[in-house]
Design a protein around this motif. Structure first.
Motif, PDB file in Angstrom:
ATOM      1  N   ILE A 118      37.712  49.996  36.424  1.00 14.77           N
ATOM      2  CA  ILE A 118      37.693  48.533  36.365  1.00 14.77           C
ATOM      3  C   ILE A 118      36.405  48.040  35.722  1.00 14.77           C
ATOM      4  CG2 ILE A 118      37.547  46.439  37.786  1.00 14.77           C
ATOM      5  CD1 ILE A 118      39.586  47.670  39.656  1.00 14.77           C
ATOM      6  N   GLN A 119      35.271  48.636  36.107  1.00  8.84           N
ATOM      7  CA  GLN A 119      33.995  48.185  35.562  1.00  8.84           C
ATOM      8  C   GLN A 119      33.888  48.491  34.067  1.00  8.84           C
ATOM      9  OE1 GLN A 119      30.518  48.455  38.038  1.00  8.84           O
ATOM     10  NE2 GLN A 119      29.259  49.226  36.370  1.00  8.84           N
ATOM     11  N   PHE A 120      34.269  49.681  33.667  1.00  8.77           N
ATOM     12  CA  PHE A 120      34.194  50.054  32.255  1.00  8.77           C
ATOM     13  C   PHE A 120      35.115  49.169  31.416  1.00  8.77           C
ATOM     14  CE2 PHE A 120      35.231  52.501  28.477  1.00  8.77           C
ATOM     15  CZ  PHE A 120      33.999  53.003  28.099  1.00  8.77           C
ATOM     16  N   MET A 121      36.338  48.966  31.914  1.00  5.01           N
ATOM     17  CA  MET A 121      37.302  48.134  31.194  1.00  5.01           C
ATOM     18  C   MET A 121      36.802  46.691  31.069  1.00  5.01           C
ATOM     19  SD  MET A 121      41.078  46.993  32.484  1.00  5.01           S
ATOM     20  CE  MET A 121      40.253  46.080  33.803  1.00  5.01           C
ATOM     21  N   GLY A 122      36.223  46.157  32.151  1.00  3.98           N
ATOM     22  CA  GLY A 122      35.727  44.788  32.116  1.00  3.98           C
ATOM     23  C   GLY A 122      34.635  44.593  31.085  1.00  3.98           C
ATOM     24  N   PHE A 123      33.649  45.486  31.090  1.00  2.21           N
ATOM     25  CA  PHE A 123      32.575  45.398  30.100  1.00  2.21           C
ATOM     26  C   PHE A 123      33.133  45.531  28.672  1.00  2.21           C
ATOM     27  CE2 PHE A 123      29.080  46.516  33.242  1.00  2.21           C
ATOM     28  CZ  PHE A 123      28.350  45.354  33.012  1.00  2.21           C
ATOM     29  N   PHE A 124      34.110  46.443  28.493  1.00  2.00           N
ATOM     30  CA  PHE A 124      34.675  46.663  27.165  1.00  2.00           C
ATOM     31  C   PHE A 124      35.323  45.381  26.625  1.00  2.00           C
ATOM     32  CE2 PHE A 124      38.463  47.626  24.600  1.00  2.00           C
ATOM     33  CZ  PHE A 124      37.872  48.298  23.533  1.00  2.00           C
ATOM     34  N   PHE A 125      36.181  44.761  27.427  1.00  2.00           N
ATOM     35  CA  PHE A 125      36.886  43.572  26.942  1.00  2.00           C
ATOM     36  C   PHE A 125      35.958  42.364  26.824  1.00  2.00           C
ATOM     37  CE2 PHE A 125      40.775  45.883  28.233  1.00  2.00           C
ATOM     38  CZ  PHE A 125      41.472  45.765  27.039  1.00  2.00           C
ATOM     39  N   MET A 126      34.943  42.261  27.676  1.00  3.96           N
ATOM     40  CA  MET A 126      33.963  41.183  27.518  1.00  3.96           C
ATOM     41  C   MET A 126      33.237  41.326  26.188  1.00  3.96           C
ATOM     42  SD  MET A 126      32.385  41.063  31.360  1.00  3.96           S
ATOM     43  CE  MET A 126      31.117  39.840  31.014  1.00  3.96           C
ATOM     44  N   PHE A 168      37.860  36.150  32.817  1.00  4.90           N
ATOM     45  CA  PHE A 168      38.864  36.957  33.514  1.00  4.90           C
ATOM     46  C   PHE A 168      38.405  38.407  33.623  1.00  4.90           C
ATOM     47  CE2 PHE A 168      42.509  39.828  33.430  1.00  4.90           C
ATOM     48  CZ  PHE A 168      43.221  39.383  34.543  1.00  4.90           C
ATOM     49  N   PHE A 169      37.927  38.975  32.507  1.00  7.57           N
ATOM     50  CA  PHE A 169      37.537  40.381  32.526  1.00  7.57           C
ATOM     51  C   PHE A 169      36.140  40.592  33.116  1.00  7.57           C
ATOM     52  CE2 PHE A 169      41.060  40.760  29.481  1.00  7.57           C
ATOM     53  CZ  PHE A 169      41.714  41.841  30.053  1.00  7.57           C
ATOM     54  N   ALA A 170      35.364  39.528  33.262  1.00  4.85           N
ATOM     55  CA  ALA A 170      34.135  39.651  34.041  1.00  4.85           C
ATOM     56  C   ALA A 170      34.473  39.872  35.506  1.00  4.85           C
ATOM     57  CB  ALA A 170      33.273  38.407  33.874  1.00  4.85           C
ATOM     58  N   ASN A 171      35.473  39.129  35.996  1.00  5.99           N
ATOM     59  CA  ASN A 171      35.820  39.203  37.408  1.00  5.99           C
ATOM     60  C   ASN A 171      36.824  40.299  37.720  1.00  5.99           C
ATOM     61  OD1 ASN A 171      34.197  36.916  38.284  1.00  5.99           O
ATOM     62  ND2 ASN A 171      35.576  35.704  37.036  1.00  5.99           N
ATOM     63  N   PHE A 172      37.732  40.594  36.780  1.00  4.91           N
ATOM     64  CA  PHE A 172      38.529  41.812  36.869  1.00  4.91           C
ATOM     65  C   PHE A 172      37.728  42.890  36.151  1.00  4.91           C
ATOM     66  CE2 PHE A 172      42.493  44.238  35.317  1.00  4.91           C
ATOM     67  CZ  PHE A 172      42.484  45.044  36.438  1.00  4.91           C
ATOM     68  N   GLY A 173      36.554  43.138  36.667  1.00  8.24           N
ATOM     69  CA  GLY A 173      35.606  44.026  36.011  1.00  8.24           C
ATOM     70  C   GLY A 173      34.286  44.059  36.758  1.00  8.24           C
ATOM     71  N   PRO A 174      33.175  44.068  36.018  1.00  4.54           N
ATOM     72  CA  PRO A 174      31.874  44.371  36.634  1.00  4.54           C
ATOM     73  C   PRO A 174      31.359  43.324  37.600  1.00  4.54           C
ATOM     74  CG  PRO A 174      31.610  43.743  34.326  1.00  4.54           C
ATOM     75  CD  PRO A 174      33.076  43.932  34.554  1.00  4.54           C
ATOM     76  N   ASN A 175      31.773  42.069  37.486  1.00  9.68           N
ATOM     77  CA  ASN A 175      31.257  41.083  38.433  1.00  9.68           C
ATOM     78  C   ASN A 175      31.673  41.414  39.858  1.00  9.68           C
ATOM     79  OD1 ASN A 175      29.752  38.701  39.005  1.00  9.68           O
ATOM     80  ND2 ASN A 175      31.670  37.583  39.281  1.00  9.68           N
TER      81      ASN A 175
END
Length: 541
Positions: A375-383, A415-422
């Motif tokens: 989840i964290q890697f994916m979030g940073f990637f899409f951000m 969205f990807f900050a919160n479905f991700g590293p945040n």
């Protein structure tokens, strides 16, 4: 070799999801609801403060806060939060989670009210008082981070622990949403007194006397949810992991958790005494043994949180400026002060409702299925992808026909900050460190994040200014512009993606397995091993 686990801790690890889990989520989560409301509601009224206190007589444009004043108003709470995270995180390991929990909440209630009642004979005095109380408001908010995360992680079972901790943090999304909704309701109530034709003629003179009440009501509302949950926080028992592993009181831990789990648990004081006599796991935070076992883990949690918050908080605090730059919010000259608050709040509420809040709950639903790392890697990637997609063709997005596309793309970064590293940067530090250092290490990680938020609040305040001719006319220093700001944020997110490789996967493991507290000391740290079919990413130390 693994030690035999205490019965009370094993009972918590394998417990079925029960009512007390949801109670703990609400009690801890309401603190985060308040935290987010208090931290982000200031961005809704920043322009209003400029109109009220910094309008020059005879000027033909609405007043605005000077850059240094705007930076202070937006960023001073983060300075307090950083200090509170370090102090209360340390105190939570020394005095216990529960005893410190009430202190943070009362600090938040008192300072929310005091911020709204900021006083002074002139504008400078009012803003100075506001900044003083917002610093101490941030100090209380800071304590909520390590304590809420630690309490929830120590109450949860290992199967759904990630979802429970993420659910506490997801209340932040509702806090952001509530800030926008309260601002809409309050501004709409006052706006109704002044029909549009009355102020379209002279927008500058239209900062009506009631405007001063608007920002004070919005800020004061933050005291309400915190005050409502104080009693329930004081009724929560201390966590069994602190009582048994840190305070060494096996009888009290068994008694507390017997009531919570509604089962009979054996105290096992002799086992706690035996564990406490073993020297392998009594190392301190600044010891070589901690550095050897958890040094890279702490670097991973601090660096990723730092980088994430640079992007996340600069986006949240200054999205009003970005929306003005692309023309989604009209020029200040075309509307009165209360109308401007209403427009800003409506835009930010739409972003929160469509992207920020859903992102948090996607994490809650999937974190124990696909793991923290993914989840964290994916979030940073899409951000990173969406930041560059906004920045590189920036002139394309500023055209009025493309504004909706810009807003949609910009929403996806939230969205990807919160479905991700945040979310994951909050979850993981509460799982991977020993019980006696858990709150402290989470506080250090969170404080690193707030250092990033300070960079975002102070640094990017200047960055997005050069393309706003109105601000240039008013004597603002040149900035690097919105386009280049977005490029910088894209680079920051890419670095976060790289540092994610330092963070271990904690999915499906007990807290004692992750922190290696259930390992006999054999002179070397045990490397974390994966379950069958589970990818455990960690760095050998």
């Amino acid at each position: 070799m693994a030690k035999e686990q205490l019965q009370v801790l094993n009972a918590l690890d394998v417990a079925k999801t029960q009512w007390y889990h949801f109670t703990a989520i609400v009690i801890a989560g309401m603190g985060f609801f308040t935290d987010a409301y208090d931290l982000f509601c200031i961005s809704l009224v920043t322009k209003l403060l400029g109109r009220i206190y910094y309008h020059e007589n005879g000027a033909d444009k609405p007043g605005t806060l000077p850059p240094n004043v705007s930076a202070a108003v937006n960023g001073v709470a983060f300075c307090g939060t950083l200090a509170g995270q370090l102090f209360f995180g340390w105190l939570g390991d020394k005095m216990g989670r529960k005893r410190v929990y009430g202190m943070t909440l009362m600090c938040m209630v008192i300072c929310s009210i005091a911020s709204a009642l900021s006083f002074g004979k002139d504008p400078k005095a009012v803003i100075t008082t506001l900044c003083f109380f917002r610093f101490w408001l941030g100090f209380g908010i800071g304590g909520d981070y390590p304590l809420s995360a630690t309490i929830m992680s120590e109450y949860a079972n290992k199967k759904t622990r990630g979802a429970f901790i993420a659910a506490v943090f997801a209340m932040q999304g509702f806090g952001i949403l509530a800030g926008g909704m309260v601002a809409i309701i309050v501004s709409a109530a006052f706006k109704a007194k002044y029909p549009a034709p009355a102020y379209e003629i002279d927008a500058v003179a239209s900062t009506v006397p009631e405007a001063d009440y608007v920002w004070r009501i919005i800020l004061m509302f933050g005291a309400l949810p915190a005050a409502l949950t104080y009693y329930w926080r004081m009724k929560m028992p201390e966590t069994a992991r602190y009582t048994a592993l840190v305070a060494k009181n096996a009888k009290q831990a068994a008694s507390d958790m017997s009531k919570v789990l509604q089962v009979e648990l054996e105290a096992e004081p002799e086992k706690v005494d035996r564990f406490s006599q073993e020297s392998g796991n009594d190392f301190g935070l600044f010891s070589k043994e901690f550095l050897r076992r958890h040094g890279l883990h702490l670097l991973g949690t601090t660096s990723t949180w730092f980088l994430l918050d640079i992007a996340f908080y600069s986006q949240n605090l200054f999205q009003k400026d970005i929306f003005s730059a692309i023309g989604w919010i009209p020029s200040a000259k075309t509307m009165n002060a209360i109308e401007e608050v209403y427009r800003i709040a409506r835009a930010q509420t739409l972003i929160a409702l469509c992207s920020t809040v859903p992102g948090y709950w996607f994490t809650v639903a999937l974190i124990d299925k696909i793991g923290r790392f993914a989840i964290q890697f994916m979030g940073f990637f899409f951000m990173t992808v969406f930041m560059f997609a906004l920045a590189i063709p920036y002139n394309h997005w500023t055209h009025k026909d493309n504004r909706i596309g810009f807003v949609i793309m910009y929403s996806l970064t939230f969205f990807f900050a919160n479905f991700g590293p945040n979310a994951t940067t909050f979850v993981v530090p509460a799982e991977i460190f020993p019980a006696r250092l858990r709150s402290t290490c989470h506080g250090i990680s969170a404080a690193s994040g707030k250092a990033g938020a300070i960079v975002g609040a102070f640094g990017f305040l200047y960055a997005a200014q050069s393309q706003d001719r109105n601000k240039t006319d008013q004597g603002y220093p040149p900035g690097i512009g919105v386009k280049n700001s977005l490029i910088v944020l894209g680079v920051v997110n890419f670095l976060g993606m790289l540092f994610t490789f330092l963070v271990p996967e904690s999915n499906g493991k007990s807290l004692e397995e992750m922190s290696q507290e259930n390992e006999e000391d054999n002179g070397s740290a045990t490397e974390l091993t994966p379950h069958a079919g589970q990818d455990i990413r960690t760095v050998p130390i």
